[in-house]
Design a protein around this motif. Sequence first.
Motif, PDB file in Angstrom:
ATOM      1  N   HIS A 107      -1.751  44.094   8.105  1.00 53.07           N
ATOM      2  CA  HIS A 107      -0.992  43.677   7.212  1.00 53.07           C
ATOM      3  C   HIS A 107      -1.629  42.219   6.560  1.00 53.07           C
ATOM      4  N   ASP A 108      -1.363  41.738   5.346  1.00 53.30           N
ATOM      5  CA  ASP A 108      -2.020  40.519   4.548  1.00 53.30           C
ATOM      6  C   ASP A 108      -1.568  39.343   5.863  1.00 53.30           C
ATOM      7  N   GLY A 109      -2.634  38.405   5.753  1.00 52.74           N
ATOM      8  CA  GLY A 109      -2.206  37.196   6.222  1.00 52.74           C
ATOM      9  C   GLY A 109      -3.018  37.116   7.628  1.00 52.74           C
ATOM     10  N   ASP A 110      -2.651  36.197   8.625  1.00 53.84           N
ATOM     11  CA  ASP A 110      -3.527  36.091   9.725  1.00 53.84           C
ATOM     12  C   ASP A 110      -2.541  36.595  10.891  1.00 53.84           C
ATOM     13  N   ALA A 111      -1.808  37.415  11.028  1.00 48.80           N
ATOM     14  CA  ALA A 111      -1.044  37.992  11.982  1.00 48.80           C
ATOM     15  C   ALA A 111      -2.092  38.031  13.283  1.00 48.80           C
ATOM     16  N   PRO A 112      -1.540  37.627  14.516  1.00 46.69           N
ATOM     17  CA  PRO A 112      -2.212  37.706  15.744  1.00 46.69           C
ATOM     18  C   PRO A 112      -3.050  39.171  16.046  1.00 46.69           C
ATOM     19  N   ALA A 113      -1.929  40.263  15.984  1.00 47.38           N
ATOM     20  CA  ALA A 113      -2.622  41.450  16.390  1.00 47.38           C
ATOM     21  C   ALA A 113      -3.510  42.044  15.167  1.00 47.38           C
ATOM     22  N   ALA A 114      -3.296  41.889  14.047  1.00 46.83           N
ATOM     23  CA  ALA A 114      -3.977  42.223  12.830  1.00 46.83           C
ATOM     24  C   ALA A 114      -5.624  41.633  13.151  1.00 46.83           C
ATOM     25  N   ARG A 199       1.612  48.698  -6.323  1.00 48.63           N
ATOM     26  CA  ARG A 199       1.315  47.382  -6.745  1.00 48.63           C
ATOM     27  C   ARG A 199       1.005  46.453  -5.554  1.00 48.63           C
ATOM     28  N   ALA A 200       0.072  45.505  -5.737  1.00 46.75           N
ATOM     29  CA  ALA A 200       0.077  44.602  -4.606  1.00 46.75           C
ATOM     30  C   ALA A 200       1.012  43.562  -4.484  1.00 46.75           C
ATOM     31  N   GLY A 201       1.407  43.426  -3.192  1.00 48.16           N
ATOM     32  CA  GLY A 201       2.783  42.550  -3.107  1.00 48.16           C
ATOM     33  C   GLY A 201       3.808  43.261  -3.031  1.00 48.16           C
ATOM     34  N   GLU A 202       3.999  44.721  -3.327  1.00 41.02           N
ATOM     35  CA  GLU A 202       5.291  45.362  -3.132  1.00 41.02           C
ATOM     36  C   GLU A 202       5.706  45.379  -1.696  1.00 41.02           C
ATOM     37  N   ARG A 203       6.967  45.152  -1.431  1.00 47.54           N
ATOM     38  CA  ARG A 203       7.260  44.897  -0.218  1.00 47.54           C
ATOM     39  C   ARG A 203       7.446  46.325   0.644  1.00 47.54           C
ATOM     40  N   PRO A 204       6.734  46.296   1.818  1.00 48.95           N
ATOM     41  CA  PRO A 204       6.694  47.428   2.449  1.00 48.95           C
ATOM     42  C   PRO A 204       8.073  47.897   2.840  1.00 48.95           C
ATOM     43  N   GLY A 205       8.105  49.429   2.876  1.00 48.31           N
ATOM     44  CA  GLY A 205       9.377  50.304   2.990  1.00 48.31           C
ATOM     45  C   GLY A 205      10.225  50.481   1.834  1.00 48.31           C
ATOM     46  N   GLU A 206       9.957  49.817   0.926  1.00 53.32           N
ATOM     47  CA  GLU A 206      10.919  50.075  -0.305  1.00 53.32           C
ATOM     48  C   GLU A 206      10.710  51.281  -0.908  1.00 53.32           C
ATOM     49  N   LEU A 207       9.428  51.649  -0.989  1.00 55.21           N
ATOM     50  CA  LEU A 207       8.991  53.020  -1.608  1.00 55.21           C
ATOM     51  C   LEU A 207       9.597  53.933  -0.677  1.00 55.21           C
ATOM     52  N   ALA A 208       9.568  54.032   0.525  1.00 58.19           N
ATOM     53  CA  ALA A 208       9.784  54.892   1.617  1.00 58.19           C
ATOM     54  C   ALA A 208      11.524  55.101   1.257  1.00 58.19           C
ATOM     55  N   GLY A 228       9.789  51.239  10.992  1.00 58.97           N
ATOM     56  CA  GLY A 228       8.936  50.335  10.371  1.00 58.97           C
ATOM     57  C   GLY A 228       9.690  49.102   9.827  1.00 58.97           C
ATOM     58  N   GLU A 229       9.501  48.524   8.808  1.00 60.48           N
ATOM     59  CA  GLU A 229      10.161  47.294   8.563  1.00 60.48           C
ATOM     60  C   GLU A 229      11.758  47.485   8.728  1.00 60.48           C
ATOM     61  N   TYR A 256      10.580  47.964  13.566  1.00 64.12           N
ATOM     62  CA  TYR A 256       9.585  47.327  14.078  1.00 64.12           C
ATOM     63  C   TYR A 256       9.225  46.091  13.972  1.00 64.12           C
ATOM     64  N   TRP A 257       9.502  45.603  12.702  1.00 63.72           N
ATOM     65  CA  TRP A 257       9.150  44.250  12.294  1.00 63.72           C
ATOM     66  C   TRP A 257       9.885  43.866  10.989  1.00 63.72           C
ATOM     67  N   ARG A 258      10.092  42.586  10.594  1.00 64.15           N
ATOM     68  CA  ARG A 258      10.707  42.097   9.482  1.00 64.15           C
ATOM     69  C   ARG A 258       9.794  41.445   8.673  1.00 64.15           C
ATOM     70  N   TYR A 259       9.709  41.772   7.371  1.00 64.27           N
ATOM     71  CA  TYR A 259       8.780  41.210   6.331  1.00 64.27           C
ATOM     72  C   TYR A 259       9.186  40.019   6.183  1.00 64.27           C
ATOM     73  N   GLY A 260       8.302  38.959   6.070  1.00 58.29           N
ATOM     74  CA  GLY A 260       8.002  37.555   5.962  1.00 58.29           C
ATOM     75  C   GLY A 260       8.295  36.911   7.238  1.00 58.29           C
ATOM     76  N   ARG A 261       8.588  37.516   8.488  1.00 58.64           N
ATOM     77  CA  ARG A 261       8.931  37.004   9.609  1.00 58.64           C
ATOM     78  C   ARG A 261       8.020  37.300  10.632  1.00 58.64           C
ATOM     79  N   ALA A 262       7.507  36.194  11.146  1.00 64.36           N
ATOM     80  CA  ALA A 262       6.400  36.202  12.366  1.00 64.36           C
ATOM     81  C   ALA A 262       7.127  36.619  13.641  1.00 64.36           C
ATOM     82  N   SER A 263       6.417  37.627  14.347  1.00 59.43           N
ATOM     83  CA  SER A 263       7.110  37.799  15.803  1.00 59.43           C
ATOM     84  C   SER A 263       7.032  36.863  16.717  1.00 59.43           C
ATOM     85  N   PRO A 264       7.875  36.175  17.443  1.00 55.56           N
ATOM     86  CA  PRO A 264       7.706  35.415  18.465  1.00 55.56           C
ATOM     87  C   PRO A 264       6.665  35.635  19.409  1.00 55.56           C
ATOM     88  N   GLY A 265       5.922  34.759  20.015  1.00 61.06           N
ATOM     89  CA  GLY A 265       4.924  34.781  21.274  1.00 61.06           C
ATOM     90  C   GLY A 265       3.999  33.292  21.400  1.00 61.06           C
TER      91      GLY A 265
END
Length: 265
Positions: A107-114, A199-208, A228-229, A256-265
């Motif tokens: 995913h974009d950004g600096d998520a710990p797992a990625a 398109r870049a920035g398109e919210r994951p899950g919407e197309l599916a 998924g999201e 599995y995850w929420r768009y725009g919200r980091a998992s706690p940890g």
Amino acid sequence: MIPKVRRPKTRRMIALEVLANTAPSPSFRTITLGGADLADLEPAGDDQAVRLFFPRVGQERLRMPTLDNEGWMAEVLLMPKSRRPWVRNYTIRRSRAGEIDIEFALHDGDAPAASWARRARAGDRAGVFDLGISYLPPDGVPWQLLVGDESALPAILAILDHAPADLVAEVFLEVPSVGDVRGVEAPAGVRVHWLPRARAGERPGELALASLVAANLPDGPAYAWVAGEAALATGARRHLVRDRGWSKADVAFLGYWRYGRASPG
């Protein structure tokens, strides 16, 4: 969203090390883990999930919990952050003698797992704790529906790897780009619909979700597994139950995850 899960009969904390770091497509990394303790992990196939423990930046070594029950959570939370590992849920993509592959969506950004998956090298330490499987289709169901974004791709591909030859299924897989579309070996009755975002920035899950709503699906009883999201998982279940008349019991859905919200940890 707490799905039905088949837990392993026994499980323990398993310390492993990185054997390889490869890139199956532009938006993914596969980390191969191995070690003598892997003999204590019983491969279950399908969407077998694990808690993955990996060190934070700056930690000289990985400190795993010692408890082999749910008390490990309190044990981790009581550790100071200087020693506390990151903990995330991941699916085992493949199992081999002495090795497992875990695939990461970058995913974009600096998520710990990625971030860890990008920099992991052979010899780095990691650990796993078996969570079991949630893909539990009833016997005799005529066909299945599998839907997911990139975070669910490893689970869905693992399900297809272990599918019986007579499986009939419609599979919707959303991925970040055309470069992430892969060849899939699946039974003849399985149709895989790849859905690369345009398109870049398109919210994951919407197309599916939109593709599922517009799909011409087979009639009759079925079993659905959607992951998924969070908005994709809940939206797909709502659509199947409200608009297509499915029973809630026939739809397994996992956020599995929420768009725009980091998992706690």
